[in-house]
Each structure stands twice: as structure tokens, then as C-alpha cells.
Design an enzyme around this catalytic site. Sequence first.
Site, short mmCIF file in Angstrom:
data_model
loop_
_atom_site.label_atom_id
_atom_site.label_comp_id
_atom_site.label_asym_id
_atom_site.label_seq_id
_atom_site.Cartn_x
_atom_site.Cartn_y
_atom_site.Cartn_z
CG ASP A 26 -0.29 0.15 2.56
OD1 ASP A 26 1.10 0.29 2.58
OD2 ASP A 26 -1.09 0.14 3.46
CB CYS B 162 0.75 -2.33 4.72
SG CYS B 162 0.61 -3.52 6.24
CB THR C 251 2.74 -2.41 11.24
OG1 THR C 251 1.30 -2.98 10.84
CG2 THR C 251 2.46 -1.29 11.85
CG HIS D 38 10.65 -24.41 12.13
ND1 HIS D 38 10.70 -23.79 13.53
CD2 HIS D 38 11.71 -24.83 11.82
CE1 HIS D 38 11.93 -24.21 13.50
NE2 HIS D 38 12.51 -24.91 12.76
CG HIS E 210 8.51 -28.16 11.19
ND1 HIS E 210 8.47 -27.49 12.32
CD2 HIS E 210 9.94 -28.51 11.19
CE1 HIS E 210 9.46 -27.52 13.02
NE2 HIS E 210 10.38 -27.96 12.62
#
Length: 371
Positions: A16, A73, A75, A106, A141
Site C-alpha cells: 500500500d 504496508c 507495519t 517450520h 513440521h
Amino acid sequence: MGGASRVEDKIAIGADHAGYKLKEEIKLFLRENGLSFEDFGTFDAKPVDYPEIAIKVATSIAHGEFSKGILICGTGIGMSIVANKVPGIYASLCHDIFTARASRAHNNANVLALGGRILAPELAKEIVKEWLETPFEGGRHSRRIQRIKAFEEKTFRKEGKKSGSLLIIDHPLIQHKLSILRDKTTGVKEFREIVSEISALMLFEVTRDLPLVEKEVETPISKAKGFVVSGKEMVLVPILRAGLGMVDGILKLIPTAKVGHIGLYRDPKTLEPVTYYCKLPSDIPERDVIILDPMLATGGSAVEAVGLVKEYKPKSIKFLCIIAAPEGVERLHKAHPDVDILTAALDERLNDHGYIVPGLGDAGDRIFGTR
Ligand code: URA
């Protein structure tokens, strides 16, 4: 890193307005390293809504057009929240190199979310490098990823189900009966009956997508619109011998189903499955096939059985078991990615003798009392 990337290695990238600047830096970095990508915008710093970009990038990955994606974005949180709503997307929000490595090794993450207002470009590039270079470790995993995929399958299956899925049928009645099967004190008679009952109960999910045609019926009161299953009945193919235990329960519900048989043993030297018997109905091309084996363990017999059935060109193949091991699921899906696996439980692992842990022991011995 570097070298020409294969088509399936192509990266989808999007940001963004708050991630735009970092996106341009990452694009330069990808170019310098010979990695191909497609930019889904935004193309300047004007405010845009991050969900639009995240949905475009995530769905293009979920549809198989790209193997991985990078979303940026302010954060990284908004992008990761949206991306993780798309079935098949495992987005990891990373602000450091360790997390980036772990999210690939993982979690087999296929989307990297970054915070454009948090990360300096140099660190962001290090994170991208580590994330792209780290392979998925598999092993223990895999089981966890399979569980996530099975949950997605159950939750989203009504929205355009794809084949090649793992469905864990965790209906309470089935789980109750499965605990009786697992119990080592359960005797032959009860074990056999319950294998049959569980197989019948699982049939509801196996047949969920059967096509119906309308048929008018007359009730004692009035005419009513009814439905009947269209097309030819399915073919059950038990893998000898434990698969035989699953046939009766299913035939009680679909008595006109045809039954083929596949006999396999494991070569003691190569440990590979060897076919000693295979008899299948000749009109398989008009029918759906359900391969039956209570235990999907190493997956060797399952892969072989599916391969044999495929030679007869059926309409579709599903693999129905009662307990699956992650190793078997992985092997079968790798060899035959088009085949749905339906199981009542996905257990922990295989032991050194190829038995499922915790499992229920040797299903054949317990069905036929040969221990
Ligand atoms: N076959 C069985 O019957 N049991 C297992 O645990 C694995 C394969």
C-alpha cells in the site's frame, strides 16, 4: 541467490502507500538477484486500501500463478491479516532474520509480510534474502502444516473445492468409535464391526459431491420433487488384506457398488510394494473409484494402488483410510496430487517399523485375528 528463476519461482509483490517505497527497494534487490516478479501495485505513494492489494497477491498465489509473495504496508500487520484469510496462504510477518528463516523452515510460509514504516531497506533486503533462500524442513513440521490444510479443507470446502486435499472427518461418532479401535483390549469381533461402521459413517463425506438429478415422486399426500444420484455407482477397491474390512459397511449403504481388489506385499529387500493381484471392473472409465485401506502409513502401497487404478482411467480416485500418518499423506499427495485423502485421524508419525504412532497396531491382524 541468483540465476534465472523458474516460472513457479516467480514472486508476486504488492504494497500500500505506506509500503510503496520499500517495495521499490525490494524490487531492485530482486532484479539484481535475477529473480522474476510481478508487481500488483500500488504504483505511487497516494493512499490506497491495503486489503485490495493483499487479496490480489494472495489469491494469485493460492491459484498457483506464483509460488511466493511479498506484501508491504506500514507495519505489515494489515497485509498479513488479509493474506491469511485466503485459503492456501500462510503469511508470516517478519521484522528480523531469525523469524524469516523459521517461517520458511517450520511454517512453510508462502507470503512474507513486511513493515515499510519499521524496517530499514538494508535489513528488509536481508530478511527477503533469508526468507527466499530457506527451504521448508518437512519432518515433524509437515504434520502441523497438514493439520492447518485439513482445517482449511473442512472450513472452506463448500467454496469451490479443489481435488488433492486431505480431509479429516472428525465427527464425534467417528472419533468415539476410533478410540475403541485404538484400544488394545478391543477384541476381533468388535474391532471388525467398528471398522465397518466407521467406513460407513465416513461415506457421507466421501459421497458429498455426488451429482443428483431431479425425480418426481408421489407421496400419500401429493407430488414431491425428489432427487436421485445420477451416473454409475462407484467402484470400491480395497487393498488386501486390511482394506477388505472396510467394504461391508460401505456396501450396506451403496449395495450396487462394484468391488475390485488389489493385492500388494512389501519386498523384504527393497521394501517397495509388489503387486501380486489386481482385478478391477472393466467399466471403470465411467465410474468414481474409492481405494480403501484402514492405515495410510508409509504411503508405498497407496501410491502403487493409485497408480494401478489410474491405468484403467477412472472418472476420479479418492483414498479412504481410518488413520493416516503425515509421511503417508505427503508421499501420496506428492505422487498423485489429484487424489483426495479422507481419514478419521491424522496421527503423529511412523515408528522405525513403519507402524503408525499412536495408531492401532496391525489393522489386518486385528480385523482377521491373526496376531
Ligand atoms: N499397517 C497397519 O496395519 N498398521 C500400521 O500402523 C501401519 C501399517
